[in-house]
Design an enzyme around this catalytic site. Structure first.
Site: not given
Ligand code: NAD
Length: 374
Positions: A147, A198, A231, A255, A259
């Site tokens: 970001y 990852k 993942d 993020d 959630d």
């Protein structure tokens, strides 16, 4: 009394917009209770942010408020956002208040617990057997990663087509400091950290894994450390979420995963959060505590908002900024008992339960604290 003044806990309270002031009022009752029944002393400054600040001062947050945040032991934030200001430019939106506070205070570690209260086990979309007893803490790095990385932007190519670019960047020190927060937290919980990246396809993930492993070996060998690809983590969180205690991860994966984790509990009005900054020379660190929900303009002013996320955010403040474990436990227990007794605000209502408004829920929690104190 001199001693009381000297030890008073300095809090900056920023209720903000929408339901913020309504739910913050219930926290103020909890604070008054702690003062009268537990002998704690608070020195509270309250100020406006968001739409409320735009209306009074023409800007979403004043420098003066940032200074007050630095001077405080902790900041308790409500929520910002008001459709009345939808027409103003991005830099003047109410939401800038929270972004600026996080940035100015250097708040780099976001802590999001996802805990399922027994009484609300049916609120999750997952089967009760999968989520009963769930208690995860996600630690998300919030000031680095994709970001904020450079180069970024949208460029036009010679053939007239466009190319959008964002860059995932992490440095050793950025990873080290957030890893320390996670390991520290794990020691106060079930002593397990799962680091998520990852590393199979991203060099930044490879470095993340190396640095977390290094911090673990040198500083926290007593904590159990595991690694998981992001993942797979998303999949495991839905398959068997109770396998996790503390999860530490970067900005982007955090993020998404936070959630996901919050929805395992099924209720936005129940979930607190904390964002912590670097430890200063005096041993203190800047910290901001807020519910994960927004200002809920659709129900603002109706007295029906759930105050529990805000009250639990205050419990986190007691636990992490002030080391008041006993009081934090009492508040969490009081919330649990009130839910067991069948009281529900509209957002968590289910058949056979008693529907109550914001203030009745707040009063019930304070009454429960009284019972726990006896
Ligand atoms: P929201 O979280 O405010 O509301 C989503 C839904 O959940 C609404 O139906 C709302 O009524 C309900 N809800 C939320 N909190 C509740 C509570 N405590 N009790 C009962 N019901 C509750 O999200 P949104 O509608 O997308 O955003 C509204 C405003 O809040 C926007 O301006 C947004 O930018 C802002 N926002 C601010 C923050 C923050 O201050 N950190 C976070 C998220 C959204």
């Amino acid at each position: 009394m001199m001693t009381e003044q000297n030890t008073a806990i300095k809090l900056l309270v920023l209720p903000g917009d929408g339901i913020g002031p309504e739910i913050m009022r219930e926290v103020r009752h909890v604070i008054s209770w702690l003062e009268s029944r537990r002998g704690l002393s608070f020195d509270i400054t309250e100020d406006v942010v968001g739409g409320a600040s735009l209306a009074e001062y023409g800007e979403p947050i004043r420098d003066e408020v940032i200074e007050k945040a630095w001077a405080a032991d902790a900041v308790l934030f409500g929520s910002v956002g008001d459709p009345k200001w939808a027409h103003v430019g991005f830099e003047k939106r109410p939401e800038v208040a929270i972004l600026k506070l996080r940035q100015e205070l250097g708040l780099f570690a976001n802590l999001r617990p996802a805990k399922v209260f027994d009484a609300l086990v049916d609120a999750s979309t997952l089967k009760p057997d999968v989520v009963r007893g769930l208690d995860i803490m996600i630690v998300r790095e919030t000031v680095g990663g994709i970001y904020f990385g450079n180069p970024r932007g949208i460029e036009t190519l010679p053939d007239g087509s466009k190319r959008g670019v964002n860059t995932e960047v992490y440095t050793t020190s950025e990873i080290e400091r957030v890893a320390r927060v996670a390991f520290d937290l794990a020691r106060k919980r079930s002593n397990r950290v799962c680091s998520v990246e990852k590393c199979n396809v991203m060099e930044s993930g490879l470095l993340w894994k190396e640095v977390v492993t290094d911090v673990h070996a040198k500083e926290f060998p007593d904590v159990e450390l595991s690694h998981m690809l992001a993942d797979n983590c998303a999949m495991q969180m839905v398959r068997n979420p109770r396998q996790f205690d503390v999860i530490v991860t970067g900005n982007l994966f955090g993020d998404l995963l936070s959630d996901l984790a919050s929805m395992l509990t099924g209720s936005l009005g129940m979930l607190p959060s904390a964002t912590l900054g670097a430890v200063r020379e005096n041993g203190k660190f800047p910290a901001l505590y807020e519910p994960i929900h927004g200002s809920a303009p659709d129900i603002a002013g109706q007295g029906i908002a759930n105050p529990i996320a805000q009250i639990l955010s205050f419990a986190m403040l007691l636990r992490y900024s002030l080391n008041k474990q006993e009081e934090a436990n009492m508040i969490e227990q009081a919330v649990s008992n009130v839910l067991e007794s069948g009281l529900r605000t509209a957002d968590i209502m289910s058949e056979g339960m008693a529907r109550v408004g914001t203030s009745v829920m707040g009063e019930a929690i304070v009454r429960e604290l009284d019972k726990l104190q006896k």
